[in-house]
Design a protein around this motif. Structure first.
Motif, PDB file in Angstrom:
ATOM      1  N   ALA A  43      36.437  40.266  39.806  1.00 47.23           N
ATOM      2  CA  ALA A  43      34.993  40.219  40.058  1.00 47.23           C
ATOM      3  C   ALA A  43      34.699  40.446  41.541  1.00 47.23           C
ATOM      4  O   ALA A  43      33.738  41.137  41.900  1.00 47.23           O
ATOM      5  CB  ALA A  43      34.437  38.873  39.608  1.00 47.23           C
ATOM      6  N   GLU A  44      35.561  39.902  42.391  1.00 52.82           N
ATOM      7  CA  GLU A  44      35.397  40.092  43.840  1.00 52.82           C
ATOM      8  C   GLU A  44      35.547  41.568  44.207  1.00 52.82           C
ATOM      9  O   GLU A  44      34.783  42.100  45.017  1.00 52.82           O
ATOM     10  CB  GLU A  44      36.430  39.241  44.580  1.00 52.82           C
ATOM     11  N   VAL A  45      36.533  42.241  43.602  1.00 55.47           N
ATOM     12  CA  VAL A  45      36.743  43.665  43.873  1.00 55.47           C
ATOM     13  C   VAL A  45      35.532  44.476  43.421  1.00 55.47           C
ATOM     14  O   VAL A  45      35.053  45.363  44.142  1.00 55.47           O
ATOM     15  CB  VAL A  45      38.002  44.168  43.140  1.00 55.47           C
ATOM     16  N   LEU A  46      35.014  44.161  42.236  1.00 55.61           N
ATOM     17  CA  LEU A  46      33.920  44.936  41.657  1.00 55.61           C
ATOM     18  C   LEU A  46      32.558  44.566  42.229  1.00 55.61           C
ATOM     19  O   LEU A  46      31.577  45.275  41.988  1.00 55.61           O
ATOM     20  CB  LEU A  46      33.891  44.744  40.136  1.00 55.61           C
ATOM     21  N   GLY A  47      32.499  43.456  42.959  1.00 53.42           N
ATOM     22  CA  GLY A  47      31.206  42.970  43.416  1.00 53.42           C
ATOM     23  C   GLY A  47      30.349  42.533  42.250  1.00 53.42           C
ATOM     24  O   GLY A  47      29.132  42.785  42.218  1.00 53.42           O
ATOM     25  N   ALA A  48      30.981  41.878  41.282  1.00 53.36           N
ATOM     26  CA  ALA A  48      30.305  41.496  40.038  1.00 53.36           C
ATOM     27  C   ALA A  48      30.632  40.053  39.711  1.00 53.36           C
ATOM     28  O   ALA A  48      31.413  39.389  40.408  1.00 53.36           O
ATOM     29  CB  ALA A  48      30.750  42.413  38.898  1.00 53.36           C
ATOM     30  N   THR A  49      30.048  39.570  38.628  1.00 57.18           N
ATOM     31  CA  THR A  49      30.361  38.232  38.157  1.00 57.18           C
ATOM     32  C   THR A  49      31.637  38.265  37.321  1.00 57.18           C
ATOM     33  O   THR A  49      32.079  39.334  36.869  1.00 57.18           O
ATOM     34  CB  THR A  49      29.218  37.682  37.291  1.00 57.18           C
ATOM     35  N   VAL A  50      32.224  37.096  37.092  1.00 59.34           N
ATOM     36  CA  VAL A  50      33.421  37.019  36.255  1.00 59.34           C
ATOM     37  C   VAL A  50      33.132  37.510  34.835  1.00 59.34           C
ATOM     38  O   VAL A  50      33.913  38.300  34.280  1.00 59.34           O
ATOM     39  CB  VAL A  50      33.994  35.586  36.257  1.00 59.34           C
ATOM     40  N   PRO A  51      32.023  37.084  34.190  1.00 55.15           N
ATOM     41  CA  PRO A  51      31.735  37.615  32.846  1.00 55.15           C
ATOM     42  C   PRO A  51      31.599  39.131  32.836  1.00 55.15           C
ATOM     43  O   PRO A  51      32.044  39.795  31.894  1.00 55.15           O
ATOM     44  CB  PRO A  51      30.411  36.931  32.472  1.00 55.15           C
ATOM     45  N   SER A  52      31.005  39.690  33.892  1.00 55.96           N
ATOM     46  CA  SER A  52      30.868  41.141  33.953  1.00 55.96           C
ATOM     47  C   SER A  52      32.228  41.823  34.097  1.00 55.96           C
ATOM     48  O   SER A  52      32.497  42.851  33.462  1.00 55.96           O
ATOM     49  CB  SER A  52      29.966  41.530  35.130  1.00 55.96           C
TER      50      SER A  52
ATOM     51  N   SER B 211      48.090  41.524  35.670  1.00 57.65           N
ATOM     52  CA  SER B 211      47.803  40.086  35.474  1.00 57.65           C
ATOM     53  C   SER B 211      46.996  39.466  36.612  1.00 57.65           C
ATOM     54  O   SER B 211      47.224  38.317  36.998  1.00 57.65           O
ATOM     55  CB  SER B 211      49.124  39.311  35.296  1.00 57.65           C
ATOM     56  N   THR B 212      46.057  40.206  37.141  1.00 60.71           N
ATOM     57  CA  THR B 212      45.184  39.679  38.188  1.00 60.71           C
ATOM     58  C   THR B 212      44.085  38.841  37.562  1.00 60.71           C
ATOM     59  O   THR B 212      43.463  39.262  36.585  1.00 60.71           O
ATOM     60  CB  THR B 212      44.541  40.833  38.989  1.00 60.71           C
ATOM     61  N   PRO B 213      43.817  37.638  38.071  1.00 57.74           N
ATOM     62  CA  PRO B 213      42.758  36.800  37.492  1.00 57.74           C
ATOM     63  C   PRO B 213      41.389  37.459  37.639  1.00 57.74           C
ATOM     64  O   PRO B 213      41.124  38.223  38.566  1.00 57.74           O
ATOM     65  CB  PRO B 213      42.826  35.506  38.300  1.00 57.74           C
ATOM     66  N   PHE B 214      40.501  37.113  36.703  1.00 50.74           N
ATOM     67  CA  PHE B 214      39.196  37.758  36.673  1.00 50.74           C
ATOM     68  C   PHE B 214      38.313  37.378  37.865  1.00 50.74           C
ATOM     69  O   PHE B 214      37.406  38.133  38.220  1.00 50.74           O
ATOM     70  CB  PHE B 214      38.479  37.456  35.362  1.00 50.74           C
ATOM     71  N   ASP B 215      38.558  36.231  38.488  1.00 52.51           N
ATOM     72  CA  ASP B 215      37.733  35.911  39.653  1.00 52.51           C
ATOM     73  C   ASP B 215      38.010  36.890  40.794  1.00 52.51           C
ATOM     74  O   ASP B 215      37.096  37.287  41.522  1.00 52.51           O
ATOM     75  CB  ASP B 215      37.941  34.458  40.094  1.00 52.51           C
ATOM     76  N   ARG B 216      39.284  37.316  40.929  1.00 51.22           N
ATOM     77  CA  ARG B 216      39.608  38.303  41.962  1.00 51.22           C
ATOM     78  C   ARG B 216      39.083  39.688  41.575  1.00 51.22           C
ATOM     79  O   ARG B 216      38.644  40.462  42.426  1.00 51.22           O
ATOM     80  CB  ARG B 216      41.120  38.365  42.187  1.00 51.22           C
TER      81      ARG B 216
END
Length: 288
Positions: free
Chosen positions: A134-143, A127-132
């Protein structure tokens, strides 16, 4: 140092669970969490961190992502059970049982790309939010959302035609496997046809073991002897065919294909798992 030892120790169990789902190995998870702590200890920021557990999860996930990408660059295939050291296999099995992790899920997660696996594990399992994410992946939230969505599609249950689903009666198969797990010889004999046959490749048997066993009583007696292996089996589609996969610690070891007719088991075929086997789920995955 922005993270204290106490905060790290409090977060460690969750970090190990996250890393285990991402890497599929208890030992690799330990290494990843230790690396995350080293990075946390080396951080020079003096500003307090509002959510130490979330911050450590992000760092751990990045370490895992790096490892998954390194495996991909090395073109490493997922390890089959016989390639995993016995101590590591036992540790992986202990995690599955202690945390009630889906054995089928651990097999299937190896089908995902590194970003898909990280996104799926973080969001759908923890249940980790997508903004975090995205930070891990170095990507945008939609990505990041797209990676998780693609992971779900790849983990979706296999679609079977009427002909395929009719190959064996799943109720009989599941009842036999339930009896086999507990060594219930009488229950197995009742489900086995009198002239049933068990075929197995020699590599799966003790030295001198019979590759073919005939008759309900003999098959039931032998199966009871191997009930520990049966306890490590889960139902999956293998190369488009419904089977059970023996997967200690989530690492494929062998497949069990069971044929039925007239409400009884007629044939049991065992073969070693192969690196090129294609696994799919037969039913929606549980959360863990």
């Amino acid at each position: 140092m922005p993270i204290t030892v106490e905060e790290f120790e409090t977060a460690r169990p969750r970090l190990l669970s996250v890393a285990h789902r991402m890497l599929g190995s208890a030992q690799d998870a330990q290494d990843a969490v230790q690396t995350a702590w080293v990075r946390a200890a080396a951080a020079r920021s003096s500003a307090p961190i509002e959510n130490p557990s979330a911050w450590l999860t992000t760092v751990t996930a990045r370490v895992c992502l790096d490892e998954l990408r390194a495996r991909r660059r090395r073109d490493e295939a997922p390890l089959l059970a016989d390639a995993v050291p016995a101590a590591d296999l036992a540790a992986d099995e202990a995690v599955l049982r202690a945390e009630d992790v889906s054995r089928a899920l651990m097999v299937l997660l190896d089908r995902l790309t590194p970003p898909q696996r990280v996104a799926y594990v973080l969001h759908d399992l923890f249940s980790t939010p997508f903004d975090r994410i995205a930070e891990v992946l170095g990507a945008t939230v939609p990505s990041a959302k797209q990676h998780a969505s693609r992971a779900r599609r790849r983990l979706a249950p296999a679609r079977q035609s009427a002909e395929e689903s009719g190959r064996a009666d799943p109720r009989i198969v599941d009842a036999f496997m339930a009896a086999a797990r507990t060594g219930d010889t009488r229950g197995m004999i009742q489900l086995l046809a009198p002239d049933s046959i068990r075929d197995a490749e020699a590599a799966l048997l003790p030295h001198g073991g019979r590759t073919t066993v005939s008759g309900a009583s003999d098959i039931a007696a032998e199966t009871a002897h191997f009930r520990d292996r049966i306890r490590a089996a889960c139902p999956l589609s293998v190369n488009g065919r419904p089977m059970y996969v023996i997967a200690p610690g989530g690492h494929p070891f062998a497949t069990i294909e069971i044929s039925t007719a007239n409400g009884q088991v007629t044939r049991i075929t065992l073969r070693p798992a192969r690196a090129d086997d294609r696994y799919e789920d037969l039913e929606p995955l549980t959360a863990l």
